[in-house]
Design a protein around this motif. Structure first.
Motif, PDB file in Angstrom:
ATOM      1  N   PRO B  17      44.182  44.090  41.062  1.00  7.44           N
ATOM      2  CA  PRO B  17      43.024  44.188  40.910  1.00  7.44           C
ATOM      3  C   PRO B  17      42.562  43.847  41.073  1.00  7.44           C
ATOM      4  O   PRO B  17      41.115  43.655  41.429  1.00  7.44           O
ATOM      5  CB  PRO B  17      42.432  44.996  39.971  1.00  7.44           C
ATOM      6  CG  PRO B  17      43.735  44.621  38.591  1.00  7.44           C
ATOM      7  CD  PRO B  17      44.964  44.874  39.702  1.00  7.44           C
ATOM      8  N   THR B  18      42.716  42.079  41.027  1.00  5.00           N
ATOM      9  CA  THR B  18      42.011  41.210  40.908  1.00  5.00           C
ATOM     10  C   THR B  18      42.011  40.711  42.331  1.00  5.00           C
ATOM     11  O   THR B  18      41.141  39.973  43.019  1.00  5.00           O
ATOM     12  CB  THR B  18      41.840  40.064  40.296  1.00  5.00           C
ATOM     13  OG1 THR B  18      43.836  39.677  40.489  1.00  5.00           O
ATOM     14  CG2 THR B  18      41.773  40.505  38.741  1.00  5.00           C
ATOM     15  N   THR B  19      42.699  41.190  43.336  1.00  4.70           N
ATOM     16  CA  THR B  19      42.611  39.846  44.782  1.00  4.70           C
ATOM     17  C   THR B  19      41.923  41.115  45.903  1.00  4.70           C
ATOM     18  O   THR B  19      42.240  41.969  45.668  1.00  4.70           O
ATOM     19  CB  THR B  19      44.095  40.364  44.708  1.00  4.70           C
ATOM     20  OG1 THR B  19      44.731  41.464  45.499  1.00  4.70           O
ATOM     21  CG2 THR B  19      44.998  39.313  44.351  1.00  4.70           C
ATOM     22  N   LEU B 230      39.894  51.386  31.926  1.00  4.31           N
ATOM     23  CA  LEU B 230      39.317  49.801  32.048  1.00  4.31           C
ATOM     24  C   LEU B 230      37.968  49.858  33.154  1.00  4.31           C
ATOM     25  O   LEU B 230      37.424  48.815  33.051  1.00  4.31           O
ATOM     26  CB  LEU B 230      40.491  49.216  32.020  1.00  4.31           C
ATOM     27  CG  LEU B 230      41.513  48.526  30.802  1.00  4.31           C
ATOM     28  CD1 LEU B 230      42.466  47.912  31.161  1.00  4.31           C
ATOM     29  CD2 LEU B 230      41.004  47.316  29.823  1.00  4.31           C
ATOM     30  N   SER B 231      39.083  50.476  34.868  1.00  4.73           N
ATOM     31  CA  SER B 231      38.374  50.375  35.789  1.00  4.73           C
ATOM     32  C   SER B 231      37.098  51.025  35.252  1.00  4.73           C
ATOM     33  O   SER B 231      35.676  50.473  36.202  1.00  4.73           O
ATOM     34  CB  SER B 231      38.566  50.861  36.529  1.00  4.73           C
ATOM     35  OG  SER B 231      37.790  51.318  37.483  1.00  4.73           O
ATOM     36  N   ASP B 232      37.203  51.956  34.877  1.00  6.31           N
ATOM     37  CA  ASP B 232      35.172  52.870  34.697  1.00  6.31           C
ATOM     38  C   ASP B 232      34.617  52.380  33.405  1.00  6.31           C
ATOM     39  O   ASP B 232      33.445  51.893  33.646  1.00  6.31           O
ATOM     40  CB  ASP B 232      35.467  54.219  34.381  1.00  6.31           C
ATOM     41  CG  ASP B 232      36.839  55.420  34.370  1.00  6.31           C
ATOM     42  OD1 ASP B 232      36.252  54.957  35.943  1.00  6.31           O
ATOM     43  OD2 ASP B 232      36.729  56.118  33.762  1.00  6.31           O
ATOM     44  N   LEU B 233      34.712  51.625  32.377  1.00  9.58           N
ATOM     45  CA  LEU B 233      34.237  50.711  31.716  1.00  9.58           C
ATOM     46  C   LEU B 233      33.680  49.137  32.339  1.00  9.58           C
ATOM     47  O   LEU B 233      32.363  48.969  32.288  1.00  9.58           O
ATOM     48  CB  LEU B 233      34.951  50.012  30.651  1.00  9.58           C
ATOM     49  CG  LEU B 233      35.616  50.871  29.281  1.00  9.58           C
ATOM     50  CD1 LEU B 233      36.145  50.495  28.418  1.00  9.58           C
ATOM     51  CD2 LEU B 233      33.881  51.177  28.871  1.00  9.58           C
ATOM     52  N   PHE B 257      39.176  42.517  35.696  1.00  8.50           N
ATOM     53  CA  PHE B 257      38.755  42.936  35.976  1.00  8.50           C
ATOM     54  C   PHE B 257      37.542  43.633  35.988  1.00  8.50           C
ATOM     55  O   PHE B 257      36.494  43.783  36.179  1.00  8.50           O
ATOM     56  CB  PHE B 257      39.444  43.379  37.417  1.00  8.50           C
ATOM     57  CG  PHE B 257      39.074  43.845  38.386  1.00  8.50           C
ATOM     58  CD1 PHE B 257      39.063  42.910  39.725  1.00  8.50           C
ATOM     59  CD2 PHE B 257      38.501  45.375  38.510  1.00  8.50           C
ATOM     60  CE1 PHE B 257      38.343  43.411  40.269  1.00  8.50           C
ATOM     61  CE2 PHE B 257      37.580  45.916  39.982  1.00  8.50           C
ATOM     62  CZ  PHE B 257      37.853  44.516  40.729  1.00  8.50           C
ATOM     63  N   SER B 258      38.114  43.738  34.338  1.00  9.33           N
ATOM     64  CA  SER B 258      37.238  44.719  33.832  1.00  9.33           C
ATOM     65  C   SER B 258      36.539  43.955  32.911  1.00  9.33           C
ATOM     66  O   SER B 258      35.047  44.708  32.636  1.00  9.33           O
ATOM     67  CB  SER B 258      38.131  45.740  32.650  1.00  9.33           C
ATOM     68  OG  SER B 258      36.853  46.853  31.930  1.00  9.33           O
TER      69      SER B 258
END
Lengths: 163, 288
Positions: B17-19, B230-233, B257-258
């Motif tokens: 998800p960082t890319t 993690l994505s929501d936070l 990413f979070s």
């Protein structure tokens, strides 16, 4: 164990290799080419954490060209943290790391730019002669990067390295 | 074409998800716009995805994608509209608010995935005028939000609607109404829907009650739910979660990413050398 396709086992093995420190370096470097991709990635993570100067070329190659961003980030961080030993080659080796990190600081992936700045800050902490060049690079990133988080990391590096 | 669930990135999400993808740049915007009406339907579908990724700031691309929202040629066996789905997704990424009205119309599509993509994109476009059109998709509350027999989805794209309302409704005239519509979904049977409701409730109320629910979700048994939390936070920038994010049992890239989301949020009204910013960066450095 690195090649068993068992992440938990590999993580334990990597921790063990890191604890062994310098003693792991030569065996890891010598067997790197025999590993499959997954095992190679774990080996590079171990080498990045041990940060021995003998791994310089492997870490530069992984940081600049590996397929996986996570391996590139680990190698980039490792480049900044290399435990330098005073010898005739150290100045040119540090220049090589500086050049590599500056290149990565312009990667398309924000996480690599971020890692490169963290690496530059660590390099500056270890090599006082390079601080002016590193601060200049970080100021450029601060002013030009499109991502506020990368800009913030550059600001922190400038503050940390400035006397 | 097989009917299956697709993520917001049109089935082509990055593994990490960082890319942010940088390849696939062989097309040009002009060629991709032309390809939206190519006889080969799969090329149209790809062109719509490509435009969403690479055509930011191009008004002609937005107009071509808006036209594709009315496409009748690309149909699945079940009556879905694949090209409309991808066009709706792309319009959210391009940030041109001329797309709001046609996307609001897509909320009434027969195709669940068109409705889902439209809700996601409306949330991204940031125009609160779409809130009154989003609320009815939550009508009937949890009782109505059940799985459609034989299909892999609920009656309405609740997660996408909840997320969009969390982005759009705070400060809008419908804020109180949105809270009333969203709150019951905290008790939905699906954890992902609960999290989307908690995320929206946090944005609507700024109450730590809801931020802390997302922190608890980091302890879920299921790694996909931990990643979702993690994505929501990260999306809501809940600063008290920083240490729990750094320790969550997932890959470093998701945690990085979070934390980036927390830091980006914090930097809206703080300097890069605030105590919290420095703390977040020290946590991020450890995850490299």
């Amino acid at each position: 164990m690195l090649g068993y396709n068992n992440p938990a086992a590999a993580a334990v093995a990597v921790r063990g290799l890191i604890q062994l420190g310098e003693a792991s370096v030569l065996p890891l470097l010598q067997s790197l080419d025999e590993y499959n991709y997954g095992a190679r990635a774990y080996a590079i993570r171990a080498l990045a954490a041990i940060a021995d100067p003998r791994a310089l070329e492997v870490l530069v190659a992984a940081a600049e060209t590996d397929f996986a961003p996570s391996v590139r980030r680990a190698a980039t961080k490792g480049l900044g943290q290399i435990r330098w030993q005073a010898n005739a080659a150290v100045v040119s080796a540090q220049q090589r790391v500086l050049h590599s990190l500056v290149t990565i600081a312009h990667d398309a992936d924000w996480s690599l730019r971020y890692a490169a700045i963290a690496g530059l800050q660590a390099l500056g902490t270890a090599a006082a002669d390079l601080v002016p060049a590193i601060v200049e690079q970080c100021r450029l990133i601060q002013a030009s990067d499109g991502d506020v988080v990368v800009q913030a990391r550059a600001t922190l590096a400038v503050i940390t390295l400035s006397p | 074409m097989v009917e299956h669930y697709q993520s917001s990135d049109a089935g082509l999400p990055p593994a990490d998800p960082t890319t942010e993808g940088t390849d696939e740049q062989s097309l040009t915007v002009e060629a991709a716009i032309a390809q939206l009406t190519h006889p080969d339907l799969s090329l149209r579908y790809y062109a719509a995805w490509w435009l969403g990724k690479f055509a930011a700031g191009n008004p002609a691309a937005v107009e071509a994608l808006m036209a594709a929202l009315a496409d009748e040629s690309d149909r699945t066996e079940l009556g879905g509209y694949p090209l409309r789905r991808n066009a709706a997704r792309a319009l959210g990424k391009l940030g041109d608010r001329r797309a709001v009205l046609p996307l609001v119309q897509c909320l009434e599509s027969d195709d669940f995935y068109v409705r889902e993509a439209a809700a996601q994109s409306l949330g991204m476009l940031g125009d609160p005028s779409s809130v009154p059109a989003l609320l009815p998709l939550l009508a009937g509350g949890v009782a109505a939000a059940q799985r459609v027999p034989g299909r892999p989805h609920l009656a309405q794209p609740c997660e996408a609607v909840l997320e969009a309302l969390g982005n759009l409704a705070p400060g809008s005239p419908q804020q109180a109404a949105a809270i009333a519509f969203v709150e019951p979904f905290l008790t939905h049977s699906l954890p992902r829907v609960q999290y989307a409701a908690a995320r929206a409730m946090y944005q609507l109320t700024q109450s730590s009650l809801y931020g802390d629910r997302l922190v608890q979700a980091l302890q879920s048994e299921d790694i996909n739910l931990r990643r979702a939390a993690l994505s929501d936070l990260g999306a809501v920038g809940y600063l008290p979660a920083a240490a729990a994010i750094a320790q969550a049992a997932t890959e470093n890239s998701f945690k990085l990413f979070s934390l980036k989301g927390l830091l980006r949020h914090h930097l809206h009204d703080h300097d890069a050398h605030s105590k919290d910013a420095i703390h977040l960066m020290s946590l991020m450095d450890q995850l490299l």
